[in-house]
Write an enzyme that holds these catalytic residues in place. Structure first.
Site, mmCIF file in Angstrom:
data_model
loop_
_atom_site.group_PDB
_atom_site.id
_atom_site.type_symbol
_atom_site.label_atom_id
_atom_site.label_comp_id
_atom_site.label_asym_id
_atom_site.label_seq_id
_atom_site.Cartn_x
_atom_site.Cartn_y
_atom_site.Cartn_z
ATOM 1 C CG HIS A 316 4.821 71.916 40.638
ATOM 2 N ND1 HIS A 316 6.201 71.853 40.673
ATOM 3 C CD2 HIS A 316 4.459 72.529 41.796
ATOM 4 C CE1 HIS A 316 6.640 72.374 41.809
ATOM 5 N NE2 HIS A 316 5.588 72.809 42.502
ATOM 6 C CD GLU A 317 1.573 74.903 42.415
ATOM 7 O OE1 GLU A 317 1.165 74.569 43.539
ATOM 8 O OE2 GLU A 317 2.665 75.481 42.244
ATOM 9 C CG HIS A 320 2.427 71.257 45.939
ATOM 10 N ND1 HIS A 320 3.506 70.666 46.535
ATOM 11 C CD2 HIS A 320 2.924 72.263 45.156
ATOM 12 C CE1 HIS A 320 4.613 71.266 46.134
ATOM 13 N NE2 HIS A 320 4.286 72.229 45.297
ATOM 14 C CG ASP A 329 7.735 72.742 46.184
ATOM 15 O OD1 ASP A 329 7.548 72.143 45.110
ATOM 16 O OD2 ASP A 329 6.877 73.468 46.713
#
Length: 366
Positions: A316-317, A320, A329
């Site tokens: 997920h990170e 980004h 998000d």
């Protein structure tokens, strides 16, 4: 051009008021912004007064992290300099799906005002004409009813809610001459770095935490490899459709490029994991500062693999980072991400949790 210049140019106060008034938002919620100064020197902070108003006759519940009332916790402003969009420099979080406690109550007719400083989350050091508007957008921006769990838009299967202000203009006499390319914009203009050997280092972590992170990195690599293998094979099964929605060749190519970049980061980049965060969230990154990941309280109680896991949090990170996939998000949680894939596959491709859940693949799809 600043307010005084507009008035001198013959623009009426009524026209200016209309220009700077809030756009009508969903659910009758509106927002307006006003700068403390329209002309700023290089030593000035850029402060904005933000007012959110419930113009409806019923209570409205707005997601706290998409308001400025506790500081800037997400990308809630769009900023341009001389017409060019500026990258957001603040934090992108991995959170759990919101519950009722994560919403701010606006009673009928009520307004709430907060002053925030935005020059710490956008690079405004270059001389130029700036335009700023408030723009909060999320599937879960509004909660329908105040119950124990909360009924968010994602739970109801709705699309993205938005609150947007009119833009205000600022002139900044900055540290750098007009037209200078600096900071995050310079980073975005660079070509991807050459392939090297992946390294993992830690900041502020105990030996036990470091060991846990090492296992999480291994799990993240397994997820990234699985995603790349699936997408390279051209598979269009339930796993893809559940998280990324209906097939088009361009969207499929985007998903493949994102997972290739995530895998590349895990295989070849110097990843630093910082354990100093004690917020309730899972983790956060600064999207313009690869490849440092700050892990928070929820990270430590998550499983190594599986739904909302440590390994998935790292996927997920990594997504980004602007040099990886530059995701946002739009929604948190499996239910919301699955609904987004149906209602807006394009936004699903820009949603970090979507990438995590595709990588985790739990429950497994083919």
């Amino acid at each position: 051009m600043n307010l005084n210049k507009l008035v001198k140019a013959g623009v009426s106060i009524a026209a200016l008021t209309a220009c700077f008034s809030a756009y009508a938002g969903a659910n009758g919620v509106t927002v307006s912004i006003a700068p403390e100064k329209n002309t700023l020197k290089q030593s000035d902070d850029v402060n904005l007064r933000v007012t959110i108003t419930n113009t409806s006759s019923t209570p409205q519940y707005v997601l706290k992290w998409h308001t400025p009332f506790g500081g800037i916790e997400d990308q809630i402003f769009d900023v341009t300099r001389d017409g060019v969009a500026l990258p957001y420099l603040g934090k992108h979080y991995k959170r759990g799906a919101p519950t009722a406690k994560d919403y701010y109550l606006l009673k009928p007719g009520a307004s709430h005002t907060s002053t925030v400083e935005i020059s710490s989350v956008y690079d405004m050091t270059v001389t130029g004409d700036y335009a700023v508007k408030y723009h909060a957008a999320s599937v879960d921006l509004f909660m329908a009813t105040p119950n124990a769990r909360g009924l968010t838009a994602a739970a109801a299967g709705a699309d993205i809610g938005e609150i947007e202000s009119a833009a205000v203009s600022l002139w900044v006499d900055g540290l750098h001459p007009r037209g200078t390319v600096v900071g995050a914009q310079l980073e975005l203009s660079k070509a991807p770095g050459s392939v090297g050997a992946m390294s993992l280092s830690f900041s502020g972590c105990t030996s036990s935490q470091s060991s846990s992170i090492t296992s999480a990195i291994a799990a993240a690599k397994t997820m990234a490899n699985s995603g790349v293998n699936y997408l390279t094979a051209g598979t269009q099964g339930t796993r893809y459709k559940k998280w990324f929605g209906s097939y088009t060749s361009s969207r499929y190519a985007t998903a493949k490029s994102h997972f290739t970049a995530i895998k590349n980061a895990l295989d070849t980049k110097p990843i630093v994991v910082d354990c100093s965060c004690h917020d309730s969230y899972f983790a956060y990154v600064y999207p313009t500062q690869p490849y440092k990941i700050y892990v928070c309280n929820a990270f430590w109680t998550a499983p190594t693999s599986g739904t909302d896991s440590k390994g998935g949090t790292l996927v997920h990170e990594l997504s980004h980072f602007n040099v990886v996939a530059s995701t946002n998000d739009w929604v948190y949680g499996q239910s919301g991400a699955a609904s987004l894939a149906i209602s807006n596959p394009t936004k699903a491709l820009d949603n970090a949790d979507t990438h995590e859940y595709f990588g985790e693949n739990t429950p497994a799809g083919n």
